[in-house]
Design an enzyme around this catalytic site. Structure first.
Site, PDB file in Angstrom:
ATOM      1  N   ASN A  35       0.697  -1.233  -0.098  1.00  0.00           N
ATOM      2  CA  ASN A  35       0.380   0.040   0.483  1.00  0.00           C
ATOM      3  C   ASN A  35       1.103   0.821  -0.554  1.00  0.00           C
ATOM      4  OD1 ASN A  35      -1.711   1.369   0.894  1.00  0.00           O
ATOM      5  ND2 ASN A  35      -2.990   1.413   2.200  1.00  0.00           N
ATOM      6  N   ARG A  62      -2.569  -1.853  -3.914  1.00  0.00           N
ATOM      7  CA  ARG A  62      -3.961  -1.774  -3.294  1.00  0.00           C
ATOM      8  C   ARG A  62      -3.756  -0.092  -3.927  1.00  0.00           C
ATOM      9  NH1 ARG A  62      -5.351   3.223   0.612  1.00  0.00           N
ATOM     10  NH2 ARG A  62      -7.083   3.687  -0.233  1.00  0.00           N
ATOM     11  N   HIS A  85     -12.341   3.430  -1.267  1.00  0.00           N
ATOM     12  CA  HIS A  85     -13.113   2.607   0.020  1.00  0.00           C
ATOM     13  C   HIS A  85     -14.007   0.985  -0.304  1.00  0.00           C
ATOM     14  CE1 HIS A  85     -13.453   5.666   3.233  1.00  0.00           C
ATOM     15  NE2 HIS A  85     -11.796   5.911   3.341  1.00  0.00           N
ATOM     16  N   LEU A 141     -15.947   4.090   9.150  1.00  0.00           N
ATOM     17  CA  LEU A 141     -15.302   5.278   9.722  1.00  0.00           C
ATOM     18  C   LEU A 141     -14.010   5.125   9.650  1.00  0.00           C
ATOM     19  CD1 LEU A 141     -19.121   5.810  11.778  1.00  0.00           C
ATOM     20  CD2 LEU A 141     -18.565   5.538   9.644  1.00  0.00           C
ATOM     21  N   ARG A 201     -12.040  16.384   6.666  1.00  0.00           N
ATOM     22  CA  ARG A 201     -12.935  17.045   4.763  1.00  0.00           C
ATOM     23  C   ARG A 201     -14.344  17.455   5.278  1.00  0.00           C
ATOM     24  NH1 ARG A 201     -11.745  10.996   2.243  1.00  0.00           N
ATOM     25  NH2 ARG A 201      -9.448  10.969   3.117  1.00  0.00           N
ATOM     26  N   ASP A 251      -9.193  13.508  15.671  1.00  0.00           N
ATOM     27  CA  ASP A 251      -9.494  12.284  16.438  1.00  0.00           C
ATOM     28  C   ASP A 251     -10.944  12.076  17.064  1.00  0.00           C
ATOM     29  OD1 ASP A 251      -9.175  10.309  17.841  1.00  0.00           O
ATOM     30  OD2 ASP A 251      -6.750  10.462  17.204  1.00  0.00           O
ATOM     31  N   ARG A 268     -11.263   9.360  19.528  1.00  0.00           N
ATOM     32  CA  ARG A 268     -11.224  10.056  20.474  1.00  0.00           C
ATOM     33  C   ARG A 268     -11.540  10.638  21.066  1.00  0.00           C
ATOM     34  NH1 ARG A 268      -7.126   5.805  19.619  1.00  0.00           N
ATOM     35  NH2 ARG A 268      -7.094   6.775  18.316  1.00  0.00           N
ATOM     36  N   VAL A 290     -13.392   3.852  13.411  1.00  0.00           N
ATOM     37  CA  VAL A 290     -14.132   4.510  14.438  1.00  0.00           C
ATOM     38  C   VAL A 290     -15.794   3.749  14.260  1.00  0.00           C
ATOM     39  CG1 VAL A 290     -15.770   6.347  14.683  1.00  0.00           C
ATOM     40  CG2 VAL A 290     -13.822   6.541  13.605  1.00  0.00           C
ATOM     41  N   GLY A 291     -15.706   3.352  13.860  1.00  0.00           N
ATOM     42  CA  GLY A 291     -16.917   2.073  13.676  1.00  0.00           C
ATOM     43  C   GLY A 291     -16.629   1.546  14.633  1.00  0.00           C
ATOM     44  N   GLU A 292     -15.393   0.431  14.679  1.00  0.00           N
ATOM     45  CA  GLU A 292     -15.128  -0.481  15.223  1.00  0.00           C
ATOM     46  C   GLU A 292     -15.583  -0.846  16.635  1.00  0.00           C
ATOM     47  OE1 GLU A 292     -12.124  -2.628  13.560  1.00  0.00           O
ATOM     48  OE2 GLU A 292     -12.353  -2.456  11.117  1.00  0.00           O
ATOM     49  N   GLU A 324      -8.695  -4.576   4.755  1.00  0.00           N
ATOM     50  CA  GLU A 324      -8.104  -4.497   3.823  1.00  0.00           C
ATOM     51  C   GLU A 324      -6.756  -5.195   2.877  1.00  0.00           C
ATOM     52  OE1 GLU A 324      -8.620  -0.183   5.175  1.00  0.00           O
ATOM     53  OE2 GLU A 324      -9.402   0.145   2.774  1.00  0.00           O
TER      54      GLU A 324
HETATM   55  P1  ADP Z   1      -7.312   4.817   8.594  1.00  0.00           P
HETATM   56  O1  ADP Z   1      -8.814   5.584   7.448  1.00  0.00           O
HETATM   57  O2  ADP Z   1      -6.756   6.105   7.813  1.00  0.00           O
HETATM   58  O3  ADP Z   1      -7.054   3.829   8.167  1.00  0.00           O
HETATM   59  P2  ADP Z   1      -8.612   4.120  10.679  1.00  0.00           P
HETATM   60  O4  ADP Z   1      -9.844   3.251  10.180  1.00  0.00           O
HETATM   61  O5  ADP Z   1      -7.332   3.424  11.273  1.00  0.00           O
HETATM   62  O6  ADP Z   1      -8.217   4.505   9.733  1.00  0.00           O
HETATM   63  O7  ADP Z   1      -9.580   5.265  11.613  1.00  0.00           O
HETATM   64  C1  ADP Z   1      -9.045   6.354  12.630  1.00  0.00           C
HETATM   65  C2  ADP Z   1      -9.935   7.067  12.851  1.00  0.00           C
HETATM   66  O8  ADP Z   1     -10.461   5.535  14.404  1.00  0.00           O
HETATM   67  C3  ADP Z   1      -9.153   7.993  13.964  1.00  0.00           C
HETATM   68  O9  ADP Z   1     -10.076   9.000  14.148  1.00  0.00           O
HETATM   69  C4  ADP Z   1      -9.460   7.550  15.715  1.00  0.00           C
HETATM   70  O10 ADP Z   1     -10.124   8.743  16.121  1.00  0.00           O
HETATM   71  C5  ADP Z   1     -10.388   6.920  15.758  1.00  0.00           C
HETATM   72  N1  ADP Z   1     -10.618   5.904  16.897  1.00  0.00           N
HETATM   73  C6  ADP Z   1      -9.845   4.539  17.089  1.00  0.00           C
HETATM   74  N2  ADP Z   1     -10.055   3.958  17.848  1.00  0.00           N
HETATM   75  C7  ADP Z   1     -11.181   4.545  19.117  1.00  0.00           C
HETATM   76  C8  ADP Z   1     -11.769   4.244  19.637  1.00  0.00           C
HETATM   77  N3  ADP Z   1     -11.507   4.017  21.034  1.00  0.00           N
HETATM   78  N4  ADP Z   1     -13.105   5.571  20.143  1.00  0.00           N
HETATM   79  C9  ADP Z   1     -13.188   6.627  19.248  1.00  0.00           C
HETATM   80  N5  ADP Z   1     -12.661   6.386  18.049  1.00  0.00           N
HETATM   81  C10 ADP Z   1     -11.530   5.619  17.581  1.00  0.00           C
END
Ligand code: ADP
Length: 378
Positions: free
Chosen positions: A9, A67, A156, A189, A221, A262, A264, A311-313, A363
């Site tokens: 990647n 990728r 994505h 997300l 964005r 971020d 978090r 975020v989603g996970e 991915e």
């Molecule tokens: P990318 O799109 O670069 O692959 P990721 O899928 O790793 O990024 O997502 C990064 C985002 O996930 C960041 O905004 C981070 O704040 C968020 N994130 C990671 N862990 C948590 C958590 N425990 N709670 C809330 N958000 C989280």
């Protein structure tokens, strides 16, 4: 010796790599070469690849999967990167000026060092090429599309494809649902965010468009915006095209609304009563809900909502803020299931008509699967 698949990647200044053992495609090792072309780093992608190959030692991969961000309309699945395919990726550089050249540099470096190893491209846009024309076209004069390729490509795709397939398998095993009949909304997300409407495993709509800027609110964005705001700001704030590009892609989204990108950190500030962070979360989650509703309408029925990426996970609070106001549409979260942390595929709803799932994305694993499937020489 077992055959291996190397997944690369390449970004403009980094090269992430993952090595998988075929045919099960279990991850063996991974790493990242950073600061390519920068002070203190290696000079170019060829040198970065040399560093990766040094790390692999005796492990010469049987296949290399790349990728590639933009495959335009030409690639609706993974492709062997022969001369014609490479030329096509090259032709698409204007649509992905940072990403496609980096991927091409990686392809050339591999061709030089491992000339006999087949290379496969997995495209972020490929899964979305099944979108009906009505979902892919903007209401612009036809020449914008014909002469300049201005249409919706989506991104994505590797992640949406993977999580929708895994969600289908999960619902078949646990709920006896037929994957071919499932209508899902998948929500990727992460730093970038996108939604996809997936019917029977086939993408019928997605939120990113010509570039990965359209759709959901992201870390930095804007997502959807009245296009007149762009021309208006260019005139009234005197911004150049480059400055506008930067504003929309790097200074907007959560960061623009509250200063932090971020999630978090934004959640923590909102919990502490910070009004800007609270507003940013509201804008972010409302946009997601609007897309869930829009895609339920596009699909004609909704069987499941799938959360994935950073975020989603991980962010139960974001999932709660997205789902709770949608209870009237049969999307009912089980609070305890939502709060549980796990790396497993899991179901979070209270048994309502719409399954709510978390499917951790993979991915790199999906690229390895596609590369091995196309070029497998086992
Ligand atoms: P990318 O799109 O670069 O692959 P990721 O899928 O790793 O990024 O997502 C990064 C985002 O996930 C960041 O905004 C981070 O704040 C968020 N994130 C990671 N862990 C948590 C958590 N425990 N709670 C809330 N958000 C989280």
């Amino acid at each position: 010796m077992t055959a291996t698949v190397l997944v690369l990647n390449a970004g403009s200044s980094s090269l992430k790599w993952d090595l998988f053992a075929a045919p099960a495609l279990t991850s063996l090792k991974s790493g990242v070469v950073e600061r390519i072309g920068e002070e203190g780093g290696v000079p170019d992608h060829a040198a970065a690849l040399a560093a990766v190959l040094d790390e692999l030692g005796e492990d010469r991969p049987a296949v290399v999967g790349h990728r590639i961000v933009h495959g335009g309309r030409s690639f609706s699945g993974p492709a062997l990167l022969d001369e014609a395919a490479v030329a096509e990726v090259e032709r698409l550089v204007p649509l992905a000026p940072l990403h496609n050249p980096a991927a091409l540099a990686g392809v050339r470096a591999v061709a030089e060092r491992l000339p006999d190893v087949p290379q496969v491209g997995a495209f972020d846009t490929a899964f979305h090429q099944t979108m009906p024309e009505a979902a892919a076209r903007y209401a612009l004069p036809a020449w914008c599309e014909a002469e300049h390729g201005v249409r919706r490509y989506g991104f994505h795709g590797t992640s949406h494809q993977y999580v929708s397939r895994v969600a289908g398998e999960f619902l078949r095993e646990t709920a006896g649902r037929s994957p071919a009949e499932l209508k899902l909304v998948t929500l990727h997300l992460g730093n970038g965010c996108s939604a996809a409407a997936v019917s029977g495993g086939v993408c019928v709509d997605t939120s990113m468009g010509l570039t990965p800027l359209e759709g959901l609110v992201m870390g930095t964005r804007t997502g959807d915006l009245d296009p007149a705001a762009v021309t208006y700001l260019q005139r009234s704030a005197g911004l150049s095209a480059e400055e506008m590009d930067r504003l929309l892609n790097r200074e907007s989204g959560l960061k623009g609304l509250c200063g932090d990108n971020d999630v978090r950190r934004v959640l923590q500030r909102a919990a502490d009563g910070d009004a800007d962070a609270e507003l940013a979360l509201d804008v972010y989650c409302r946009r997601i809900r609007k897309y869930v509703g829009a895609y339920a309408a596009a699909l004609g029925r909704l069987d499941g909502v799938v959360f994935t990426a950073g975020v989603g996970e991980n962010a139960a609070e974001i999932r709660r803020r997205v789902c709770e106001p949608l209870a009237g549409f049969g999307i009912a979260l089980d609070a305890a299931a939502n709060a549980r942390r796990s790396k497993e595929v899991r179901r979070l709803d209270a048994g309502g008509p719409v399954a709510v799932l978390v499917v951790p994305t993979d991915e790199e694993g999906e690229i390895a699967r596609q590369a091995w499937g196309l070029a497998g020489v086992g």
